[in-house]
Structures are given as C-alpha cells and as structure tokens.
Design a protein around this motif. Structure first.
Motif, mmCIF file in Angstrom:
data_model
loop_
_atom_site.group_PDB
_atom_site.id
_atom_site.type_symbol
_atom_site.label_atom_id
_atom_site.label_comp_id
_atom_site.label_asym_id
_atom_site.label_seq_id
_atom_site.Cartn_x
_atom_site.Cartn_y
_atom_site.Cartn_z
ATOM 1 N N GLN A 44 0.825 -1.201 0.000
ATOM 2 C CA GLN A 44 0.000 0.000 0.000
ATOM 3 C C GLN A 44 0.866 1.260 0.000
ATOM 4 O OE1 GLN A 44 -2.934 -0.201 3.054
ATOM 5 N NE2 GLN A 44 -4.316 1.251 2.053
ATOM 6 N N SER A 85 2.724 1.692 -3.513
ATOM 7 C CA SER A 85 1.910 1.810 -4.734
ATOM 8 C C SER A 85 2.022 3.184 -5.417
ATOM 9 C CB SER A 85 0.449 1.502 -4.403
ATOM 10 O OG SER A 85 0.295 0.142 -4.071
ATOM 11 N N GLN A 107 -1.751 -2.403 -11.292
ATOM 12 C CA GLN A 107 -1.493 -1.601 -10.093
ATOM 13 C C GLN A 107 -2.783 -1.184 -9.403
ATOM 14 O OE1 GLN A 107 0.923 1.507 -11.806
ATOM 15 N NE2 GLN A 107 2.854 0.495 -11.228
ATOM 16 N N TYR A 121 -3.954 -2.386 -5.812
ATOM 17 C CA TYR A 121 -4.127 -1.367 -4.770
ATOM 18 C C TYR A 121 -5.516 -1.479 -4.143
ATOM 19 C CZ TYR A 121 -4.369 3.178 -2.487
ATOM 20 O OH TYR A 121 -4.513 4.176 -1.567
ATOM 21 N N ARG A 148 -6.115 -2.604 -0.280
ATOM 22 C CA ARG A 148 -6.811 -1.655 0.589
ATOM 23 C C ARG A 148 -8.031 -2.296 1.233
ATOM 24 N NH1 ARG A 148 -6.695 3.738 1.384
ATOM 25 N NH2 ARG A 148 -8.634 4.762 2.020
#
Length: 594
Positions: A35, A38, A72, A76, A80
């Motif tokens: 995280q 990223s 990506q 992500y 999350r």
C-alpha cells in the motif's frame, strides 16, 4: 492422558498458534508495504512508458501502459480492501492465491517491457529499460520479503523475461548481460530469502516473548487466585475449627475448677493442658499460613527493647526455674526500628526454642550495639547442632532429637515463623552452633535515632493482666453456638457472674430492652459471625445509637481474613481471638469494667 503426551500436545498447540501468528504478521507487513509503495510504483511506471513512447512512438507501449496500470489499480484496491479486514490472506487461501497472481502478473508485465521495448540499435534506451526494470525488481524484492511466495511470484517472471530479452538480441554484449542478469537474480533471491528468514526469526522471537509474557500474566493471575482462595480457606478454617475448640477449652476450664480437691482433678488438669497445646499448635499453623499468604503486615516504629525483655523474663522465668535452668535477660536502654508485636513474637519463639533444647545451664538474652546495627543474641548451653542440621532448622515441622514427635516439644513451627518474620521485617538472623556446646541465634536490627525515640514512645506487649476480683455483675453472651454459650455461662457462674445467654441479635436486643433498670447488663460478650449472615460487630456498634447506657462490648472471633481483621482493628471494642482461655476471658472482663 499421560503427562508426557499432554505436554507434547500442549507444546504442539502452542507451536501451531505461534506459526499462525507469525504468518499473519508476515502477510500484514506485505499488505502494508504494498500500500505504501503503490504511489511510487505508479509514478515510475508512468514516467517509464511516457519516455519509451516518446522514443519509439509504438502503440504497443500504450497497451503495456494499460496493463501495468490496470494491475497496479486492481492490486491497490484489493490490498486496501483486505487491509481493513480482520482476516489476512493467509487465512483465506483463495485470496492469497489471487494476490500472488497479481504480483506475478506485475513481474511478468515488467519483464515483458524488456522483450517488447529493447532496441538493438539504441544502447542508451536499452540501458534505460534494463536499469528501470532492475530497479523495480530490487524495490519489489525488499517489500515482498516477508512472504516467500510473493518474492518468487514477482521475481521469477520478471528476471526470466529480462534475461530472455537480452539473450534474444543475439549480440555478445547482450548475451553477457543476460548471464549477469541471471546471476543477479540468483543473488537477489539469496538475499531476499535471508531477509525473509531474519524477519521470520524476529517475529518468532517477538511472539515467543509475548507468549511468555501472557503465560507469566496467567500464572500471576493463578497465583493471585490461589492466594485469594487460600485466604478464604484460612478464614473459613479459622472460624469453623476455632469455634468448637473454643467451646472445648472453656468447658475443660469449668471441669478443672469443678473437680478441684477430687481424685479426678489430675485428669482434668491433663485434659486442659492437652487442649492448651492443641490451641497453641493450631495458632502456630494458622500464623505460618497467614505469613505465607501475605496477610501479616509490619508497622515499623521506634521500639524500646527493655520493655520487651521484661516481658520475656516474666513469661519464661518460671518455666526455666521449673526445669532447673537459669534465664538471664540483661537490661538495656537500646531502641530499634521494628514492629513491636512481631519482634516480641520472634524473641519469644527464640527463647522458647532455646529452653526446649537446654537440659542444664541456661539461656542468656542480651542486646548490644555494633556500629550501625543492634544485635540481639539468644544464647543457650543446650544440645547444639551439627552443621548439616543448621540449614534445616527453619523448615516447617523440622525438629532435632524428637523422632517420636513428642507434642510437648511443639510442632517444629516456631523457628519457621521466626524465619518468615525475619524476612518480613528485614531483620537478618545469624545462627552459630556447636554440637554439644549450645547455640547462638542473633537478630540484626536497625537502631532508632534519638529524634525517633523522642517522637515515639511505644511499648512492647507485656502479656495479659491477671484477672481482677472486680468482675461485672451481669454479662450477656451472644453466640449462635449453644456449646459456647453453655461453656461461657458455666465459667462465669463459677466466678459469681450472672449471665444471660442468647443465640441471635434479635434475642439480644429483646433481652436488653427488658433488662431490669437496677440490674443491667454491664458487658456484652458477642461473637462476630452470627447465624443467618448477621454480624456481631454491626449489632454491637448499633447499640450506642439505640441505648442511653449500652453495655461494654467484648468481641469474640475466629476470623483471620485481612478485611475482617481490619474492620475489627478499626472498631473501639476489645477483641479476643478464639480459642480464648478462661484466664484470658476473665482478665478481659475485669479490664473492661475498670
């Protein structure tokens, strides 16, 4: 289950729990690192494909850009979402496989960049592609190290495609570059695995310490619970065992008085003596248990030794004389810092022990000052001890030269109590002895300064006063035990005291309301623990508000619980602890009416 198998099962369970916690933390670190990395990865990818597109103007670059950014963004979003979940991917295999797939796809897309964009003719662009790709690889290996599978999923496709792209160029320099990339990959994997092992070991050590801390906390809770249960047991045992012993002691005293000047008096005297020994032994066992339970607290104040020495002489001089021994207690003007009552208990036990093992000669008690210490020596000319016996004399129930367990020599608890009191008061004990030449027990105490002596003038207890002839004319006995009421009433009647016996607080209040004005009850002998949960202390305390001239109160109790003792200490009443001897009861009655 056999003990060894149970321990093995327990150990296996603990190891499984530890491994699960370590894996969970590894995945948590992976998600957290992904995280935080990223945004930087997104910017690097954006700059990379813009630069390549500027050089090549090839639509395939745009396709590559869509793939890398899509990967990506999906990764992500996925990270999350799962970072806020209570379950880690390690606990959900499908989710873990999907994340590994995303990491592998990320590595493959970066590796594909070398295959697609590596121009043979432009060395600078080729170098740019290789350097950026290797930088992405190095950064990814660092934050993926917590999970070994993540390292392999990301690194293998990236380095494989990068090596393949270089080799496919056909030129020697690219061949050499491909070999170097392969060697670099091997080295990176090695260091990544070392990093993974180091991190795993640190997590294992961390959680082992936490497990030990949790286990220690549980043990402390168990010890505290055991201590509380022990305290409750002592309180119950104290009351339930002291109550009948209290009745037996008083009835035996009545019997001994009634049989005076008869042939059976000797039997009654022996019975009373045996009961006294039983009560003394019972008190000693309860005292040792209370000391172990931590319910005895020291009140350290300046204490003059002379009053305590006088008490020792008063208590033990007759006993020494009866056995043909000499007891010499030398006077002193020294003061020490100690708890007066507990110090007196220590000295009394030491003197009693010295007299017990001395058959000729005597016992000397002397205090002297040595620099910043006060020494109290109890020296005897008794049997003495061998060196191997000295280390055991403070053990419970250990006695020298008493294989038959003669009850007249006690239970072997006296010195155990001295040892515990020594540690409680921080008064070290020094023991010296020679077999056949006697023993020396030395207490080392801190002196009290002159200022402390002037500020405090305590005295050591000097024992019970003798009964006074001026006893109260009428006494009320409030106790829910019929045998105790009978024993006290009979004893008091022998001494000419009129008694009213009641078994409950309601009966006591009714008797007090109907008592003759010209012959009221002068004293109330009240048991603390009454039937049906009633409390004798509460009843006695309430009399002052209900009566203009309430009787004097003497409380009788077998309680030893710290909270109960604190309540009794805070009351203004005289308190006698069961079993109460006839002598002590009559002395208290005489004292309270003075």
């Amino acid at each position: 289950m056999p003990r060894k198998l149970a321990e093995t099962a327990l150990s296996a369970t603990a190891a499984t729990t530890l491994n699960r916690r370590v894996r969970r933390e590894q995945w948590a670190l992976l998600l957290e690192s992904n995280q935080s990395a990223s945004p930087a990865a997104f910017v690097i990818a954006l700059i990379f494909w813009l630069a390549i597109y500027h050089q090549l103007s090839d639509p395939i670059v745009l396709v590559w850009a869509v793939l890398i950014h899509l990967n990506q963004l999906v990764r992500y979003w996925w990270v999350r979402r799962h970072s806020q979940s209570t379950e880690m991917p390690e606990e959900r295999p499908r989710e873990a496989i999907f994340l590994l797939f995303l990491l592998g796809a990320n590595g493959a897309v970066w590796g594909a960049a070398a295959v697609l964009f590596l121009p043979v003719s432009d060395v600078l662009v080729a170098a740019f592609v290789v350097v950026v790709t290797l930088s992405i690889h190095s950064g990814g290996m660092t934050w993926m190290a917590p999970v070994k599978a993540a390292v392999i999923s990301f690194s293998v496709p990236l380095t494989a495609l990068l090596t393949l792209a270089l080799i496919l160029q056909g030129e020697t320099v690219y061949w050499v570059g491909g070999v170097l990339i392969f060697l670099y990959a091997m080295t990176s994997w090695k260091y990544a695995m070392q990093h993974h092992k180091l991190l795993t070991d640190s997590l294992v050590a961390r959680y082992e310490k936490m497990a030990l801390a949790e286990q220690l906390a549980r043990q402390v809770e168990l010890v505290e619970l055991a201590s509380q249960e022990k305290t409750l047991f002592l309180a119950a045992a104290s009351h339930d065992l002291r109550q009948p012993l209290h009745a037996i002691a008083l009835c035996s005293a009545v019997l001994e008085v009634s049989l005076r000047h008869t042939p059976d008096h000797d039997t009654a005297s022996r019975l009373l003596k045996s009961i006294h020994l039983l009560g003394t032994s019972f008190d000693a066992m309860l005292d040792i248990s209370r000391l172990d339970a931590g319910t005895v607290h020291a009140a350290v104040v300046p204490v003059p030794l002379q009053s305590g020495f006088e008490a020792l002489n008063n208590v033990f001089s007759e006993q020494a004389g009866e056995r043909g021994l000499e007891l010499r207690v030398r006077s002193t003007d020294l003061w020490v810092r100690s708890d007066a009552e507990l110090l007196q208990r220590m000295l009394a036990n030491l003197v009693a022990n010295a007299l017990k093992y001395t058959h000729q000669g005597g016992v000397v008690v002397v205090a002297r000052q040595r620099q910043e210490e006060i020494w109290i020596d109890v020296r005897d000319t008794g049997l003495g001890m061998a060196s191997d016996q000295i280390e055991h004399i403070f053990d419970e129930f250990y006695q020298i030269n008493n294989p038959g367990r003669d009850r007249s020599k006690g239970l072997g608890i006296g010195l155990a109590i001295v040892d515990r009191l020594s540690r409680l008061l921080e008064h070290p004990i020094v023991v010296r002895s020679r077999e056949g030449h006697g023993s020396l027990f030395r207490l080392v105490l801190p002196p009290a300064s002159a200022e402390q002596q002037h500020a405090c003038q305590p005295v050591l207890p000097t024992g019970n006063a003798a009964p006074n002839a001026d006893l109260p004319e009428r006494v009320m006995v409030l106790d829910d035990d019929e045998d105790v009421r009978y024993a006290i009433a009979t004893l008091l009647q022998i001494h000419g005291v009129k008694t009213t016996c009641v078994g409950s607080a309601n009966e006591a209040w009714a008797a007090l309301q109907s008592q003759p004005l010209d012959d009221p009850h002068a004293v109330l002998l009240c048991d603390v623990r009454l039937a049906n949960g009633k409390d004798g202390l509460d009843f006695s305390s309430g009399l002052a508000a209900k009566m203009d001239d309430p009787p004097r109160v003497i409380l009788l109790t077998g309680e030893t619980a710290p909270a109960s003792l604190q309540r009794l200490r805070e009351s203004d009443f005289e308190v006698l602890f069961k079993p109460v001897s006839a002598h002590k009861l009559m002395a208290a009655l005489a004292q309270v009416v003075r």
